[in-house]
Design an enzyme around this catalytic site. Structure first.
Site, PDB file in Angstrom:
ATOM      1  N   ILE A 691      74.292  41.830  91.347  1.00 45.32           N
ATOM      2  CA  ILE A 691      75.938  41.640  91.473  1.00 45.32           C
ATOM      3  C   ILE A 691      76.141  41.238  92.683  1.00 45.32           C
ATOM      4  O   ILE A 691      77.004  40.699  93.151  1.00 45.32           O
ATOM      5  CB  ILE A 691      76.654  42.780  91.103  1.00 45.32           C
ATOM      6  CG1 ILE A 691      76.408  44.127  92.006  1.00 45.32           C
ATOM      7  CG2 ILE A 691      76.616  43.091  89.654  1.00 45.32           C
ATOM      8  CD1 ILE A 691      77.075  45.394  91.616  1.00 45.32           C
ATOM      9  N   GLY A 694      73.612  41.629 100.314  1.00 46.86           N
ATOM     10  CA  GLY A 694      74.137  41.706 101.550  1.00 46.86           C
ATOM     11  C   GLY A 694      73.160  41.630 102.714  1.00 46.86           C
ATOM     12  O   GLY A 694      71.836  41.316 102.427  1.00 46.86           O
ATOM     13  N   GLY A 697      70.121  44.564 101.807  1.00 42.28           N
ATOM     14  CA  GLY A 697      69.513  44.290 100.658  1.00 42.28           C
ATOM     15  C   GLY A 697      70.308  43.895  99.490  1.00 42.28           C
ATOM     16  O   GLY A 697      71.431  43.537  99.626  1.00 42.28           O
ATOM     17  N   ASP A 812      81.140  48.731 111.454  1.00 44.92           N
ATOM     18  CA  ASP A 812      80.960  47.569 110.850  1.00 44.92           C
ATOM     19  C   ASP A 812      82.245  47.535 109.764  1.00 44.92           C
ATOM     20  O   ASP A 812      82.032  47.323 108.545  1.00 44.92           O
ATOM     21  CB  ASP A 812      79.841  47.309 109.901  1.00 44.92           C
ATOM     22  CG  ASP A 812      79.404  45.682 109.314  1.00 44.92           C
ATOM     23  OD1 ASP A 812      80.228  44.860 110.145  1.00 44.92           O
ATOM     24  OD2 ASP A 812      78.529  45.739 108.630  1.00 44.92           O
TER      25      ASP A 812
END
Length: 989
Positions: A691, A694, A697, A812
């Site tokens: 789905i 990133g 992974g 992040d």
């Protein structure tokens, strides 16, 4: 001579006993008051556990209590940073001997009622900063004659400053910064003639002038009022503040020239007037301020030259950047032995820099960029070995780099691009171990890059494009394992691409175009999991395009044009989400893969005459494939037999080795109640269930036999990669120990010999970034939905910063790392870069070896200092708020070159009349601010006041200086205050 009567000793004894009984009675009363207050407060950390009544428990020995040494009366209660909560404890004021009450940095809430506050009139000190107090500021009764310190910073007080604040006869410190006050700075503050400190910063006050009555405060030592909407001219009376040491009126709307009377501030050591609308020439009278050490007049519109009188001051920092100043620099400037910081960028200065600059002072930061300076760089720049930041870009400097820079081991940040510098760069400069950011592009340097560069292991950015560097790119460059951006384009480099360049595993940009590189593209590119841009165009590169490029998870810019590449275009490249794809003018052949056979990719494919496509007009139609020959069939048959034999042998061996049982795939740790086994999960990690992809992974949607759905992330490279192990341990170490409704839950983790797998609760609506930047925003057309996402996300980050011990910095924060469940509740996710701030790190946070985070979200100071603090997350969250308001990504191409969302919105705000203030939608949409709102928001769901208030919070969060950003706890309160009400005044978009 008076004779003692026989009763005199008895009277003395009676008096002493009476005094003792009075003290005892007083202590008993104080004890009861303290116990009553304790019962009214929530004390989750048990800081008040020793507040216990009884004959053996003297309150003078209790935590936070200070008593008089002689009569043991309670003088002070200090519960700062105790974590207590509840309404304001007026009961403390029932202790008549109490002088100091400090309840700062807690969770004290509610309002301060004027009638009950009158109980505290005997106080000398009242400190309530960093709490959750709301409502208007209370009126203080005339009985407050002894109050000397009143500190209400960082609460949620609203409205005007009451008139009673001008009637404190003894007040020395008044601190009201960081609230939601909306009045103006009142003239009656000039009545507080005992004041030594006045702080009004970061309040949304109405635009108004600094009253001339401020000049009455002749004992004032600190006037701190940045970001509170002061406009108009500085009053001449400012010169009357003869005791003033710190003047900070930065980030306001002051205009006009600085009055000559400023020369009367004979005690001042710091003047901060940056980011205003001041203009005119710098007054010579500033040269009278012999105690002045820090002068910042940047981001204004000053003209003319720097007066000799100012240049001759013993300043430690001089910041005049972003003005309209011109002329040559006075040579006397270089004689200052104290000068450490010198910033004059974005002006029109000319001539050469003073030749002795740096010879007599411990220069640490120099930025003279974007002027018209010429001549050689001063040879003494790093004479004192303290220089760490040197920026001289966009001038006309010429000649070689001075020798002192080649020996400058303190040097870390260098920007000298867009000049006329030339010569060979010394081996010593390349090998400076402190360098981490160097841009010297667009000059005339020649020679080669020295292998000594391998010693500069801190490098994160190296840009040397558009010079005349030649020779081979040394393999020593591969030792720079912290390198995230490498640009050697438009030079004369030759030879093969260093195969070891794939060892630079955190590269995000690699630009090598317009050289004479040859050889093949290394095939081991799978390590480039963070690479977003790869440009190898206009070289002599041969061989095939590695199919492995198609598996790089975030690559969106690929240019391999103008080379001698052969073979077919790998179909794997169609997996990439490319904004730029160019393989034109090579020797590629075969069928163009489906996905590239559409018009947007036409220009990126031309110049390869042997490419074919059934759909593109400019390419020949592909011929039908021939039937396989008997020889080919025989070969294929042999291959099939060999493969089957190998598989059967392996299965037989594994059955014997493990007693006929299947080998355990990995060690599982569960963090939530969930029923599954590792084989069930591993079997589901298929292409059909993928789905998302990133930076760390692949993510799969896995439905377990129990009916529960989880999101499973399989990290790149398994356990063999140190960075994978770091991400895995960070996620498990962080999410495994925290619980919050706005933090994504880690369900389980699997740690195997060759794999690292993380299982999370599944989020039905994906990430905020995907939803927000899609063509149609669906439910996010409702402004209230966006507001709820903002508040929920802020709660999650506030929990990390303030409720975790030790605090956690995410590092992040971005819209793609805010996930949305089926109810659109936001959950902060992806803790692979998170860092724990241990107490021994100090105020600066933790120093990182490289820049972490995502472009567009990284706080400006992070690139300079590599210091991790909570304020870095606050900046990133401010960018997310701007995304929610505008619907644009942080680096949207519509902003133009060198402009991001923060700069774009700030320019709109600054160019709007009075900062975009208005009382109706017509007034708001008469400004540029109306143009920044996402047009996909349904106008019937919001009104301009709500959006404007959230916009102010976003601008606070993205302040250039970390000290000006609110804490996340404060952000939550600011956003709560902006909670949307039923729409009344609609925005006409």
């Amino acid at each position: 001579m008076t004779q003692l009567t026989p009763l005199m000793p008895l009277l003395v004894l009676f008096s002493a006993l009476s005094c003792i009984l009075t003290v005892a009675a007083s202590l008993a009363g104080d004890t009861q008051n303290l116990i009553r207050v304790k019962a009214q407060l929530s004390d989750p950390d048990g800081k008040l556990d020793d507040w216990v009544p009884g004959s053996g428990h003297n309150p003078c020995n209790w935590t936070g209590i200070t008593c008089d040494r002689d009569n043991h009366s309670v003088l002070a209660v200090n519960l700062s940073v105790f974590g207590v909560s509840g309404g304001f404890p007026f009961g403390f004021c029932s202790i008549r001997t109490l002088q100091n009450l400090s309840l700062s940095a807690n969770l004290i809430n509610g309002s301060l009622q004027t009638n009950t506050l009158s109980l505290c009139s005997h106080l000398h000190v009242l400190e309530l900063h960093d709490n959750l107090l709301v409502g208007t500021l209370p009126e203080f009764q005339p009985e407050f004659t002894d109050l000397r310190i009143l500190n209400l910073i960082n609460n949620n007080f609203t409205g005007d400053i009451p008139a009673s604040f001008g009637r404190f006869p003894s007040l020395q410190v008044l601190m009201l910064s960081g609230n939601l006050l909306t009045g103006t700075i009142p003239k009656f503050l000039g009545n507080l003639t005992e004041l030594t400190r006045l702080e009004l910063a970061i309040n949304p006050l109405k635009l108004g002038e600094l009253p001339s009555e401020i000049g009455n405060l002749t004992k004032l030592q600190t006037l701190f009022a940045p970001q509170c909407n002061i406009r108009g001219r500085l009053p001449d009376s400012i010169g009357n503040l003869v005791s003033l040491m710190n003047l900070d009126l930065s980030t306001n709307f002051l205009s006009g020239p600085i009055p000559a009377s400023i020369g009367g501030l004979r005690s001042v050591t710091q003047i901060e007037l940056y980011e205003n609308h001041l203009f005119g020439e710098l007054p010579e009278s500033i040269g009278n301020l012999t105690s002045l050490r820090n002068l910042d007049l940047s981001l204004n519109a000053f003209t003319g030259k720097i007066p000799e009188t100012i240049a001759g001051l013993q300043l430690e920092s001089l910041n005049l950047n972003d003005n309209l100043l011109s002329g040559e620099l006075p040579p006397i400037l270089a004689s200052n032995p104290k000068l450490r910081q010198f910033k004059i960028f974005n002006n029109s200065f000319s001539g050469s820099l003073p030749e002795n600059l740096g010879r007599y002072s411990d220069l640490a930061e120099v930025d003279v960029s974007t002027n018209t300076f010429s001549g050689e760089l001063p040879k003494f720049l790093c004479y004192q070995k303290k220089l760490w930041n040197f920026i001289a870009m966009a001038n006309h400097f010429s000649g070689n780099l001075p020798d002192t820079l080649n020996e400058c081991h303190s040097l870390g940040y260098v920007r000298i691009e867009f000049n006329e510098l030339d010569g060979v760069v010394s081996d010593k400069f390349w090998g400076l171990t402190g360098l981490y950011f160097v841009t010297m592009n667009n000059n005339r340097f020649n020679g080669s890059v020295s292998p000594s560069i391998s010693a500069a292991t801190k490098f994160s950015t190296l840009k040397i494009s558009s010079n005349s560097f030649s020779g081979e790119l040394p393999s020593a460059i591969c030792k720079l394992t912290n390198l995230s951006s490498l640009d050697v384009s438009r030079n004369k480099f030759s030879g093969d691409l260093p195969p070891c360049i794939t060892e630079l595993k955190i590269l995000q940009r690699l630009k090598m175009e317009e050289n004479m590189f040859s050889g093949e593209i290394p095939s081991a590119v799978s390590s480039w999991t963070q690479l977003t841009e790869l440009n190898l165009s206009h070289n002599g590169i041969t061989g095939r395009i590695p199919p492995q490029l198609g598996y790089l998870p975030v690559l969106n810019y690929l240019d391999l044009s103008e080379n001698i590449l052969t073979g077919e275009i790998p179909s794997e490249l169609t997996k990439l989400r490319l904004n730029q794809f160019n393989v034109s003018n090579n020797k590629l052949y075969g069928k163009i893969p489906a996905g590239f056979d559409c018009s947007p990719f036409n220009l990126g494919l031309v110049g390869n005459p042997n490419l074919c496509s059934p759909d593109l007009d400019h390419f020949p139609t592909c011929s039908k494939p021939r039937s396989p020959t008997p020889i080919l069939i025989a070969i294929l048959s042999v291959c099939v037999v060999l493969v089957l034999g190998s598989v059967l042998s392996y299965l037989k061996f594994r059955s014997k080795a493990f007693g006929g049982k299947t080998k355990r795939l990995c060690r599982v740790t569960t963090f939530q109640r969930v029923g599954f086994n590792e084989e069930e999960v591993m079997r589901s990690l298929t292409k059909e269930n993928l789905i998302a992809t990133g930076g760390s992974g692949h993510v799969y949607k896995v439905k377990l036999k129990t009916g529960q759905t989880v999101a499973v992330k399989k990290l790149w490279g398994g356990a063999r990669k140190p960075e994978t192990e770091s991400v895995f341990l960070s996620e498990v170490g962080t999410l495994g120990r925290i619980r919050h409704g706005n933090i994504v839950k880690l369900v389980f983790c699997c740690s195997g010999e060759d794999s690292r797998i993380l299982g999370y609760e599944y989020m039905e609506n994906g990430s905020l970034g995907d939803c927000l930047h899609a063509e149609k925003v669906g439910p996010l057309a409702d402004w209230a939905k966006r507001y709820d996402i903002a508040v929920g996300s802020a709660h999650g980050l506030a929990y990390l910063h303030h409720d975790c011990a030790p605090a956690i910095v995410h590092r992040d924060v971005k819209s793609n790392n805010i996930l949305l469940d089926k109810d659109w509740t936001p959950l902060v996710a992806d803790f692979g870069l998170a860092k724990t701030l241990h107490p021994d790190m100090g105020a600066g946070g933790g120093a990182m070896s490289r820049i972490a985070g995502s472009y567009g979200y990284i706080a400006p100071e992070y690139a300079y200092t590599l210091q991790v603090t909570e304020k870095s997350d606050v900046y990133s969250f401010g960018v997310v708020l701007l995304e929610l308001i505008t619907g644009k990504s942080p680096n949207d191409s519509s902003f133009g070159e060198n402009t991001d969302i923060v700069k774009w919105v700030r320019e709109a705000a600054m160019s709007s009349p009075e900062g975009g203030e208005g009382s109706n939608d017509e007034g708001f949409c008469g400004t540029n601010l109306c143009q920044i709102i996402d047009p996909r928001i349904d106008p019937s769901t919001c009104n301009y006041e709500e959006i404007q208030k959230v916009l102010k919070v976003a601008l606070l969060c993205t302040a250039a200086f970390p000290i000006n950003r609110p804490s996340m706890r404060r952000v939550v309160e600011l956003l709560r205050d902006q909670k949307p009400s039923r729409p009344s005044k609609m925005i006409s978009l």
